[in-house]
Design a protein around this motif. Structure first.
Motif, short mmCIF file in Angstrom:
data_model
loop_
_atom_site.label_atom_id
_atom_site.label_comp_id
_atom_site.label_asym_id
_atom_site.label_seq_id
_atom_site.Cartn_x
_atom_site.Cartn_y
_atom_site.Cartn_z
N THR A 175 42.22 -80.87 -4.75
CA THR A 175 42.43 -80.94 -3.22
C THR A 175 41.32 -81.07 -2.10
O THR A 175 41.63 -81.69 -0.95
N ARG A 176 40.04 -80.74 -2.62
CA ARG A 176 38.97 -81.14 -1.81
C ARG A 176 38.88 -82.79 -1.71
O ARG A 176 38.22 -83.48 -0.80
N TRP A 177 38.93 -83.45 -2.82
CA TRP A 177 38.99 -84.85 -2.95
C TRP A 177 40.08 -85.32 -2.13
O TRP A 177 39.68 -86.32 -1.30
N ALA A 178 41.30 -84.78 -1.91
CA ALA A 178 42.43 -85.43 -1.21
C ALA A 178 42.11 -85.18 0.20
O ALA A 178 42.32 -86.05 1.17
N ALA A 179 41.35 -83.96 0.46
CA ALA A 179 41.09 -83.73 1.93
C ALA A 179 40.02 -84.85 2.32
O ALA A 179 40.10 -85.28 3.75
N ALA A 180 39.10 -85.03 1.62
CA ALA A 180 37.97 -85.83 1.87
C ALA A 180 38.38 -87.33 2.22
O ALA A 180 38.07 -88.18 3.03
N THR A 181 39.52 -87.82 1.47
CA THR A 181 40.13 -89.01 1.57
C THR A 181 41.25 -89.32 2.26
O THR A 181 42.12 -90.20 2.24
N ARG A 182 41.58 -88.20 3.24
CA ARG A 182 42.94 -88.24 3.93
C ARG A 182 43.07 -89.24 4.82
O ARG A 182 42.28 -89.60 5.57
N PRO A 183 44.26 -90.06 4.60
CA PRO A 183 44.63 -91.20 5.68
C PRO A 183 44.51 -90.66 7.18
O PRO A 183 45.19 -89.44 7.35
N THR A 184 43.98 -91.33 7.95
CA THR A 184 43.81 -90.98 9.35
C THR A 184 44.57 -91.69 10.24
O THR A 184 44.95 -92.85 9.98
N GLY A 195 48.29 -101.78 10.93
CA GLY A 195 47.09 -102.24 10.12
C GLY A 195 47.20 -101.33 8.75
O GLY A 195 46.37 -101.60 7.94
N GLY A 196 48.04 -100.21 9.14
CA GLY A 196 47.89 -99.48 7.54
C GLY A 196 48.94 -99.90 6.64
O GLY A 196 50.07 -100.46 7.04
N PRO A 197 48.86 -99.52 5.35
CA PRO A 197 50.07 -99.70 4.47
C PRO A 197 51.37 -98.79 4.87
O PRO A 197 51.17 -97.72 5.22
N ARG A 198 52.46 -99.50 4.50
CA ARG A 198 53.78 -98.71 4.80
C ARG A 198 53.79 -97.48 3.75
O ARG A 198 54.04 -96.32 4.25
N LEU A 199 53.67 -97.81 2.43
CA LEU A 199 53.83 -96.70 1.47
C LEU A 199 52.30 -96.07 1.09
O LEU A 199 51.61 -96.26 0.00
N VAL A 200 51.87 -95.44 2.17
CA VAL A 200 50.23 -94.90 2.07
C VAL A 200 50.19 -94.01 1.00
O VAL A 200 49.22 -93.73 0.28
N ALA A 201 51.21 -93.04 0.88
CA ALA A 201 51.31 -92.24 -0.37
C ALA A 201 50.98 -92.56 -1.61
O ALA A 201 50.18 -92.01 -2.48
N LEU A 202 51.55 -93.92 -1.94
CA LEU A 202 51.44 -94.56 -3.17
C LEU A 202 49.64 -95.08 -3.42
O LEU A 202 49.45 -95.15 -4.52
N ARG A 203 48.97 -95.08 -2.26
CA ARG A 203 47.69 -95.64 -2.43
C ARG A 203 46.83 -94.32 -2.27
O ARG A 203 45.44 -94.53 -2.49
N ASP A 204 47.26 -93.07 -2.02
CA ASP A 204 46.63 -91.89 -1.89
C ASP A 204 46.29 -91.59 -3.41
O ASP A 204 47.00 -90.64 -3.85
N ARG A 205 45.24 -92.08 -3.99
CA ARG A 205 45.16 -91.53 -5.31
C ARG A 205 44.71 -90.08 -5.61
O ARG A 205 45.21 -89.46 -6.57
N ALA A 206 44.13 -89.37 -4.61
CA ALA A 206 43.83 -88.28 -4.83
C ALA A 206 45.18 -87.36 -4.64
O ALA A 206 44.97 -86.28 -5.36
N PHE A 207 46.11 -87.84 -3.57
CA PHE A 207 47.10 -86.78 -3.63
C PHE A 207 48.07 -87.03 -4.58
O PHE A 207 48.75 -86.14 -5.13
N LEU A 208 47.97 -88.38 -5.33
CA LEU A 208 48.99 -88.55 -6.57
C LEU A 208 48.28 -87.65 -7.73
O LEU A 208 49.05 -87.32 -8.40
N SER A 209 46.95 -87.61 -7.84
CA SER A 209 46.47 -86.68 -8.81
C SER A 209 46.91 -85.23 -8.49
O SER A 209 47.07 -84.56 -9.62
N PHE A 210 47.00 -84.89 -7.29
CA PHE A 210 47.60 -83.37 -6.98
C PHE A 210 48.92 -83.33 -7.39
O PHE A 210 49.37 -82.27 -7.91
N ALA A 211 49.78 -84.29 -6.97
CA ALA A 211 51.07 -84.21 -7.41
C ALA A 211 51.51 -84.30 -9.05
O ALA A 211 52.26 -83.63 -9.34
N ALA A 212 50.69 -84.79 -9.58
CA ALA A 212 50.87 -85.11 -10.96
C ALA A 212 50.38 -83.61 -11.47
O ALA A 212 51.00 -83.17 -12.70
#
Length: 412
Positions: free
Chosen positions: A381-390, A188-205
């Protein structure tokens, strides 16, 4: 994981030797113009950035060891094929192949390092890999300087083939590395979950911009500074780079030892950013000074810079390992390196504009960039931790156990 570390060292040696002579090989042996080289490398960089996350997903899906070996074999063939390149189109295509295979290697090796050791050892493992990468690049650079003294086409060809052989040697070594079993995306989850993780993408940028910029401070900014504004000898460039390489080799593992958990990684990244900002201010203070004072300040700045670099890189890795789900380490590593790729596109013109256009004030502006960027690590990183895929508990691997299977006959 001594096998992975040895493969890292061998590969870094070949890369260091080739980078020393690559431009001369491409211009004298291949007969390519500087404009053709620039266009081909830019196309390759763009292809690598686009491929990072999907290839990281493939490393998760089919096992990072297998994909890492494949990447090494492709790279060996691609570099060897450069011997037959004499025009723009083949060079551009090969640049794209090399960049995509390099992207696959980065994502797969990151997932292999994350999955083959316990979670508590991941950061130290990554630090050892970077330490050996710096050592291998340094030794390879010395080896590659031989053809520069001879200035013969044959020497450039030998270095190119030696680099290709190191990829094959690394692939052979990786066949004895532990296997990390393929990971399956939760139903039920997306395959490329990292590309949907806006908080992590913000950290990566954010991290990609800061990391690429601190890499260019000594390699690009300092030479421009010494050539145009600072009244200090040009050999200080070599001194600064030697300090940087030696510091990374000697301090990286030691500095990673006290970092555990997301909060500690965040503090390390902030500390590193502020220290790099201080090094920029010290360089700015050398403007229009006497040669002795300017040289002293540049040497001091190089020492401060490497301390900040080690703290910042340690924090970055810790954040990635903490935020990536166990079943998506490869694609999160890919997204992280994609941020680095974007940073590599922005940092050179940014550093050049600051150093040449604003002079001493440009260094202060770069320092403000690091200080402000470091302060952003907390909220991002707090935003990313709060929205981390489970993932449901019954599907998740135990965090205190390495995800390793040992092939028959390799248990000892």
């Amino acid at each position: 994981m001594r096998v992975l570390l040895l493969a890292t060292l061998v590969n870094a040696f070949g890369n260091g030797a080739y980078l020393t002579t690559s431009v001369l090989f491409l211009t004298t042996v291949a007969g390519l113009s500087p404009a053709t080289i620039a266009i081909g490398l830019s196309a390759g960089a763009a292809a690598g950035v686009l491929a990072m996350t999907p290839l990281g997903y493939l490393a998760d899906r089919y096992g990072p060891r297998r994909l890492s070996i494949l990447a090494m074999v492709v790279l060996a063939g691609a570099y060897t094929a450069l011997l037959g390149v004499h025009s723009a189109v083949p060079f551009t295509l090969l640049s794209c192949v090399i960049a995509v295979a390099t992207a696959l290697a980065k994502g797969a090796n990151g997932a292999l390092a994350a999955g083959a050791v316990p979670a508590t050892e991941r950061l130290r493992m990554r630090a050892r890999m970077r330490s050996l990468t710096n050592a291998g690049m340094g030794i390879g650079t010395l080896a590659g300087s031989g053809p520069l003294l001879i200035q013969g086409h044959a020497g450039y060809v030998v270095i190119l083939l030696a680099n290709a052989l190191t990829f094959l040697a690394a692939a052979l070594l990786l066949t004895r590395a532990p296997q990390v079993p393929p990971q399956v995306t939760p139903a039920g989850g997306p395959r490329l979950v990292a590309l949907r993780d806006r908080a992590f993408l913000s950290f990566a940028a954010l991290d990609g911009l800061l990391t690429s910029t601190y890499n260019d401070l000594l390699g690009l900014g300092l030479p421009l500074w010494l050539a145009t504004r600072a009244h200090a000898p040009l050999w200080l460039i070599s001194v600064a780079l030697v300090i940087n390489t030696a510091g990374c080799v000697l301090l990286q593992v030691r500095m990673a030892g006290g970092v555990s958990g997301l909060a500690a990684a965040r503090r390390s990244a902030l500390r590193g950013s502020l220290v790099v900002a201080l090094s920029c201010a010290v360089i700015a203070a050398g403007s229009d000074r006497s040669p002795l004072l300017a040289g002293t300040l540049i040497g001091l700045a190089a020492v401060i810079h490497v301390l900040g670099e080690v703290w910042l890189s340690t924090g970055s890795w810790g954040i990635v390992f903490e935020l990536a789900p166990p079943w998506a380490q490869g694609q999160y590593q890919g997204a992280y390196f994609a941020g680095r790729g974007l940073g590599d596109m922005v940092a050179p013109p940014l550093v050049t504009a600051c150093v040449l256009g604003l002079h001493g004030y440009g260094w202060l502006l770069l320092g403000l960039l690091f200080a402000g960027g470091g302060l952003l690590y907390g909220p991002v990183t707090r935003w990313a931790a709060a929205t981390r895929p489970t993932v449901p508990a019954e599907e998740a691997p135990r965090p205190d156990q390495p995800m390793v299977t040992v092939p028959p006959g390799q248990g000892d």
